[in-house]
Write a protein that holds these residues in place. Structure first.
Motif, PDB file in Angstrom:
ATOM      1  N   GLN B  29     -23.515  59.711   3.231  1.00 13.49           N
ATOM      2  CA  GLN B  29     -23.911  59.334   4.588  1.00 13.49           C
ATOM      3  C   GLN B  29     -24.173  57.836   4.751  1.00 13.49           C
ATOM      4  O   GLN B  29     -23.632  57.195   5.655  1.00 13.49           O
ATOM      5  CB  GLN B  29     -25.160  60.134   4.995  1.00 13.49           C
ATOM      6  CG  GLN B  29     -25.615  59.788   6.360  1.00 13.49           C
ATOM      7  CD  GLN B  29     -26.973  60.350   6.757  1.00 13.49           C
ATOM      8  OE1 GLN B  29     -27.570  59.833   7.649  1.00 13.49           O
ATOM      9  NE2 GLN B  29     -27.457  61.417   6.138  1.00 13.49           N
ATOM     10  N   ASN B  34     -22.801  52.643   6.812  1.00 14.44           N
ATOM     11  CA  ASN B  34     -22.779  51.192   6.615  1.00 14.44           C
ATOM     12  C   ASN B  34     -21.372  50.629   6.831  1.00 14.44           C
ATOM     13  O   ASN B  34     -21.202  49.558   7.427  1.00 14.44           O
ATOM     14  CB  ASN B  34     -23.271  50.854   5.205  1.00 14.44           C
ATOM     15  CG  ASN B  34     -23.724  49.422   5.101  1.00 14.44           C
ATOM     16  OD1 ASN B  34     -24.368  48.890   6.015  1.00 14.44           O
ATOM     17  ND2 ASN B  34     -23.375  48.772   4.018  1.00 14.44           N
ATOM     18  N   LEU B  37     -20.760  50.555  10.474  1.00 16.51           N
ATOM     19  CA  LEU B  37     -21.487  49.433  11.090  1.00 16.51           C
ATOM     20  C   LEU B  37     -20.788  48.103  10.825  1.00 16.51           C
ATOM     21  O   LEU B  37     -20.899  47.175  11.629  1.00 16.51           O
ATOM     22  CB  LEU B  37     -22.919  49.382  10.554  1.00 16.51           C
ATOM     23  CG  LEU B  37     -23.909  50.313  11.234  1.00 16.51           C
ATOM     24  CD1 LEU B  37     -25.201  50.389  10.438  1.00 16.51           C
ATOM     25  CD2 LEU B  37     -24.225  49.844  12.651  1.00 16.51           C
ATOM     26  N   GLU B  47     -23.003  55.795  14.361  1.00 13.24           N
ATOM     27  CA  GLU B  47     -23.445  57.158  14.023  1.00 13.24           C
ATOM     28  C   GLU B  47     -22.451  58.205  14.533  1.00 13.24           C
ATOM     29  O   GLU B  47     -22.182  59.191  13.852  1.00 13.24           O
ATOM     30  CB  GLU B  47     -24.840  57.413  14.602  1.00 13.24           C
ATOM     31  CG  GLU B  47     -25.927  56.844  13.719  1.00 13.24           C
ATOM     32  CD  GLU B  47     -27.345  57.212  14.143  1.00 13.24           C
ATOM     33  OE1 GLU B  47     -28.246  57.035  13.324  1.00 13.24           O
ATOM     34  OE2 GLU B  47     -27.522  57.644  15.299  1.00 13.24           O
ATOM     35  N   ASP B  48     -21.902  57.946  15.709  1.00 15.91           N
ATOM     36  CA  ASP B  48     -20.875  58.864  16.243  1.00 15.91           C
ATOM     37  C   ASP B  48     -19.645  58.865  15.338  1.00 15.91           C
ATOM     38  O   ASP B  48     -19.064  59.916  15.061  1.00 15.91           O
ATOM     39  CB  ASP B  48     -20.472  58.444  17.668  1.00 15.91           C
ATOM     40  CG  ASP B  48     -21.547  58.774  18.689  1.00 15.91           C
ATOM     41  OD1 ASP B  48     -22.467  59.529  18.340  1.00 15.91           O
ATOM     42  OD2 ASP B  48     -21.477  58.254  19.813  1.00 15.91           O
ATOM     43  N   CYS B  50     -19.570  58.094  12.186  1.00 11.27           N
ATOM     44  CA  CYS B  50     -19.969  58.716  10.919  1.00 11.27           C
ATOM     45  C   CYS B  50     -19.870  60.247  11.057  1.00 11.27           C
ATOM     46  O   CYS B  50     -19.331  60.924  10.185  1.00 11.27           O
ATOM     47  CB  CYS B  50     -21.397  58.271  10.617  1.00 11.27           C
ATOM     48  SG  CYS B  50     -22.050  58.816   9.069  1.00 11.27           S
ATOM     49  N   GLN B  51     -20.366  60.735  12.171  1.00  9.33           N
ATOM     50  CA  GLN B  51     -20.298  62.178  12.430  1.00  9.33           C
ATOM     51  C   GLN B  51     -18.843  62.650  12.496  1.00  9.33           C
ATOM     52  O   GLN B  51     -18.470  63.635  11.865  1.00  9.33           O
ATOM     53  CB  GLN B  51     -21.009  62.472  13.750  1.00  9.33           C
ATOM     54  CG  GLN B  51     -20.961  63.924  14.175  1.00  9.33           C
ATOM     55  CD  GLN B  51     -21.383  64.100  15.619  1.00  9.33           C
ATOM     56  OE1 GLN B  51     -22.439  63.636  16.016  1.00  9.33           O
ATOM     57  NE2 GLN B  51     -20.563  64.766  16.400  1.00  9.33           N
ATOM     58  N   PHE B  54     -17.247  62.911   9.016  1.00  7.46           N
ATOM     59  CA  PHE B  54     -17.591  64.108   8.246  1.00  7.46           C
ATOM     60  C   PHE B  54     -16.959  65.372   8.842  1.00  7.46           C
ATOM     61  O   PHE B  54     -16.531  66.251   8.102  1.00  7.46           O
ATOM     62  CB  PHE B  54     -19.116  64.260   8.130  1.00  7.46           C
ATOM     63  CG  PHE B  54     -19.698  63.351   7.092  1.00  7.46           C
ATOM     64  CD1 PHE B  54     -19.436  63.551   5.738  1.00  7.46           C
ATOM     65  CD2 PHE B  54     -20.488  62.273   7.445  1.00  7.46           C
ATOM     66  CE1 PHE B  54     -19.948  62.692   4.768  1.00  7.46           C
ATOM     67  CE2 PHE B  54     -21.014  61.413   6.483  1.00  7.46           C
ATOM     68  CZ  PHE B  54     -20.736  61.624   5.139  1.00  7.46           C
ATOM     69  N   VAL B  55     -16.885  65.402  10.153  1.00  7.05           N
ATOM     70  CA  VAL B  55     -16.238  66.570  10.787  1.00  7.05           C
ATOM     71  C   VAL B  55     -14.779  66.652  10.325  1.00  7.05           C
ATOM     72  O   VAL B  55     -14.289  67.716   9.943  1.00  7.05           O
ATOM     73  CB  VAL B  55     -16.331  66.500  12.328  1.00  7.05           C
ATOM     74  CG1 VAL B  55     -15.437  67.546  12.981  1.00  7.05           C
ATOM     75  CG2 VAL B  55     -17.761  66.697  12.801  1.00  7.05           C
TER      76      VAL B  55
END
Lengths: 113, 194
Positions: B29, B34, B37, B47-48, B50-51, B54-55
């Motif tokens: 994560q 990072n 970013l 963050e979106d 990153c999500q 992973f999806v």
């Protein structure tokens, strides 16, 4: 004051030096929940799409069947001749008579003359 | 992550075990966030992304061939997602600009944030940080990718080469050009405001 004394090269150097001091972001404790939720939403969306396709296909099949039945009821009568259809299409009040009827009419006319 | 552990995690992921999902997120994560970013210095967007990363990792885990390490594959997806987002944002800005020229309002363009403040930069360096990331964003795509992975996320050059599917020498060249271009761009900026 000190800032004004710096050359553009020094300013650029100082800005680039920031790269060495970037802190790592804090972990998001809710990321797992967010990912799970996004995946479930995705699955639900896929399922809904499949359901819509299925429903649409069913409606199309039913409509196709209805049209087929309707066309069969219009042209389905086996006793209906082409001349009857022709008469119906051109709105003749009476159907066109047969060849024998025509002969009768000719002989009747000749007799009267 | 050792090869054996990676194989176990992979098997668990294919079996859709919750514990494997949780483990992978815990493990990667921070690095993924990072990296995001580095490309998009805005916490909400990062963050979106990153999500989304992973999806996609979980959704397409069956497509993972195992030619590279699992981490390399994850960061390939991360990089692809970030670059796609940047392209989308540029396209959107262009569209909004043309719409404003012809007098059409583009309300959805406001939804995409233009503020880029990396949360890992101290508040007193906010201004410098904004300029730095603005100039990094102006680098050509490949230079930007190599620079972010190496200088911001701290990947070794060989790892960057694996992620970018390039030769080590090529990554070296890209990094040198990126550093040179970034320095020139910053010097030019400070010269202009002097």
């Amino acid at each position: 004051m000190e800032k004004n004394k710096r050359t553009p090269e020094q300013e650029a150097e100082q800005t680039l030096a920031l790269l060495e001091h970037i802190r790592r972001p804090a972990e998001n404790p809710y990321l797992y929940t967010r990912v799970r939720e996004a995946m479930m939403r995705d699955q639900l969306q896929k399922r809904t799409t499949v359901q819509w396709v299925f429903a649409l296909a069913t409606i199309l099949i039913i409509l196709n069947g209805l049209f087929w039945l309707q066309s069969f009821s219009i042209t389905g009568s086996e006793n209906e001749t082409l001349s009857d259809v022709f008469a119906q299409d051109y709105e003749f009040l009476q159907p066109i008579g047969s060849y024998e009827d025509d002969l009768d009419l000719v002989s009747y006319t000749m007799d009267n003359e | 992550m050792t090869k054996k552990l990676e194989q176990e995690i992979l098997a668990d992921l294919l079996a859709k075990k919750e514990s494997a999902y949780q483990y992978l997120i815990d493990q990667y994560q921070q690095k993924v966030l990072n990296t995001c970013l580095g490309f998009v210095p805005n916490l909400q967007d990062a963050e979106d992304l990153c999500q989304d990363t992973f999806v996609e990792v979980f959704r397409s885990i069956h497509a993972f061939k195992g030619n590279a390490a699992l981490s390399t594959w994850i960061f390939q997806i991360t990089t692809r997602k970030c670059l796609a987002f940047i392209r989308y944002r540029k396209r959107h800005k262009r569209k909004a600009f043309f719409q404003s020229l012809v007098g059409l309002d583009a309300p959805e363009s406001r939804a995409i944030s233009d503020k880029s403040f990396h949360p890992g930069i101290a508040l007193e360096d906010k201004e410098r940080g904004e300029i730095l990331f603005e100039k990094i964003a102006l680098l050509p795509e490949k230079q930007q990718t190599a620079f972010v992975l190496n200088r911001i996320e701290g990947f070794e050059i060989t790892e960057v080469a694996d992620i970018m599917q390039l030769k080590r020498g090529t990554v070296d060249v890209l990094l040198n050009r990126a550093k040179k271009n970034l320095r020139q761009s910053l010097e030019q900026y400070y010269r202009n405001i002097a």
